[in-house]
Design a protein around this motif. Structure first.
Motif, PDB file in Angstrom:
ATOM      1  N   SER A   3      45.555  33.284  46.893  1.00 58.97           N
ATOM      2  CA  SER A   3      44.987  34.591  47.198  1.00 58.97           C
ATOM      3  C   SER A   3      44.041  34.411  48.366  1.00 58.97           C
ATOM      4  N   ASP A   8      39.618  30.295  43.395  1.00 59.77           N
ATOM      5  CA  ASP A   8      40.499  29.593  42.468  1.00 59.77           C
ATOM      6  C   ASP A   8      39.630  28.923  41.402  1.00 59.77           C
ATOM      7  N   LYS A  10      41.954  31.875  39.663  1.00 60.16           N
ATOM      8  CA  LYS A  10      41.886  33.329  39.790  1.00 60.16           C
ATOM      9  C   LYS A  10      41.497  33.976  38.464  1.00 60.16           C
ATOM     10  N   TRP A  32      46.029  33.323  34.856  1.00 64.15           N
ATOM     11  CA  TRP A  32      44.757  33.969  35.184  1.00 64.15           C
ATOM     12  C   TRP A  32      43.709  33.682  34.112  1.00 64.15           C
TER      13      TRP A  32
END
Ligand SMILES: NC(=[NH2+])NCCC[C@H](N)C(=O)O
Ligand SMILES: [Mn+2]
Ligand SMILES: [Mn+2]
Length: 319
Positions: free
Chosen positions: A12, A17, A19, A58
């Motif tokens: 991203s 990180d 995320k 996630w």
């Protein structure tokens, strides 16, 4: 806090990180008049969405659904045509704070509606954090009526006009900063636009890919053209606001204002996948799931579609 169980990694541009996604459950229905859309976020979470996102790698924060202080109908009479104006305004202002707070911590806020008036709050929170963010609005409707052009008086048909600052006549909404610029907004899936809205889209030069364009060019080309318009270098943050009524009613039947001729299951998911692939997604709304409408099987189907759209936008792939 649910910890990630998989180690899938992807890049991203904006999120640190590992995320992290913050689920903002908004059981709110004041922007329209059909009961049940306030149950949407509860069903989406009960269907397992937090764990599904954890399984995608996630870190998931979900602290329970947002509690809204009710305002009695008696103390919230219409302002002009606007229904529940004080309640909608207060809730959206609170949502803007919560979404902005998560975004500033480097989390991706995933807001579960609730009706689409909430996007006034979510997008305010995003733009407060990422002033150069663009907005991809996937919907059968443009939700760009002003207090002057609205027929229904339902504020879920108006959030975009407030974000653009098209109308400043209602002091209750003065807190909404006109931070969205018309060239940072693009629509996909439109097919039910009021006459006043057509005029607004034209006069402000707002880019919109209706179902006509989806039919003509296919969803792959449409998403590419949409991103070329709002995010040509694919390096500015993206807020994706997805109204499930963008999907055809055969795909997402349980929603308050269904319109035939919508996106297929795959077209809807493709949009989410393609936006995830840019690495630019910073905020996501899944709106207008109303499990009380249509039959029980339709509700289960619509909730499941809401979950799978969110997973696709957060990195689930077919292979
Ligand atoms: N978020 C939605 N489902 N919006 C539907 C809006 C319908 C109509 N254009 C109105 O302003 O009332
Ligand atoms: Mn809609
Ligand atoms: Mn909408």
């Amino acid at each position: 806090m649910i910890m990630a169980t998989s180690t899938e990694s992807s890049v991203s541009r904006f999120l640190p990180d590992p995320k992290s996604v913050a689920i903002v459950g908004c059981p709110f229905s004041g922007g329209q008049t059909k009961a049940g859309v306030d149950k949407g976020p509860i069903y989406l979470v009960e269907a397992g969405l937090p764990q599904q996102l954890a399984d995608l790698g996630w870190q998931v924060q979900f602290d329970g659904h947002h509690q809204f202080e009710e305002i009695s109908a008696a103390s919230d009479p219409p302002i002009g045509k606007l229904k529940n104006p004080r309640f909608v305004s207060k809730v959206c202002q609170a949502v803007a704070q919560v979404v902005g707070g998560h975004a500033k911590k480097g989390q991706l806020p995933l807001t579960l509606g609730g009706d689409h008036s909430l996007a006034m709050g979510t997008i305010s929170g995003t733009l407060d954090t990422y002033p150069d963010a663009c907005l991809v609005w996937v919907d059968a409707h443009a939700d760009i009526n002003t207090p002057q052009t609205t027929d229904s008086g339902n504020i879920h048909g108006m959030p975009v006009s407030f974000l653009l600052g098209l109308d400043t006549s209602v002091p209750e909404f003065a807190w909404v900063k006109p931070n969205l610029k018309p060239n940072k907004l693009v629509y996909i899936g439109l097919r039910d636009i009021d006459a006043g809205e057509k005029k607004i889209l034209r006069e402000n030069g707002i880019k919109a890919f209706s179902m006509h364009e989806v039919d003509k060019w296919g969803i792959g080309k449409v998403v590419e053209m949409a991103l070329d318009h709002v995010n040509p270098k694919r390096e500015s943050p993206i807020h994706l606001s997805f109204d499930v009524d963008a999907l055809d009613p055969s795909v997402a039947p349980s929603t308050g204002t269904p319109v035939r001729g919508g996106l297929t299951f795959r077209e809807g998911h493709y949009i989410c996948e393609a936006i995830y692939e840019t690495g630019c997604l910073v905020a996501l709304d899944i709106m207008e799931v109303n499990p009380s409408l249509a039959d029980a099987a339709s509700a289960v189907q619509t909730v499941a579609v809401g979950c799978s759209l969110a997973r696709s936008a957060l990195g689930e792939t077919l292979l």
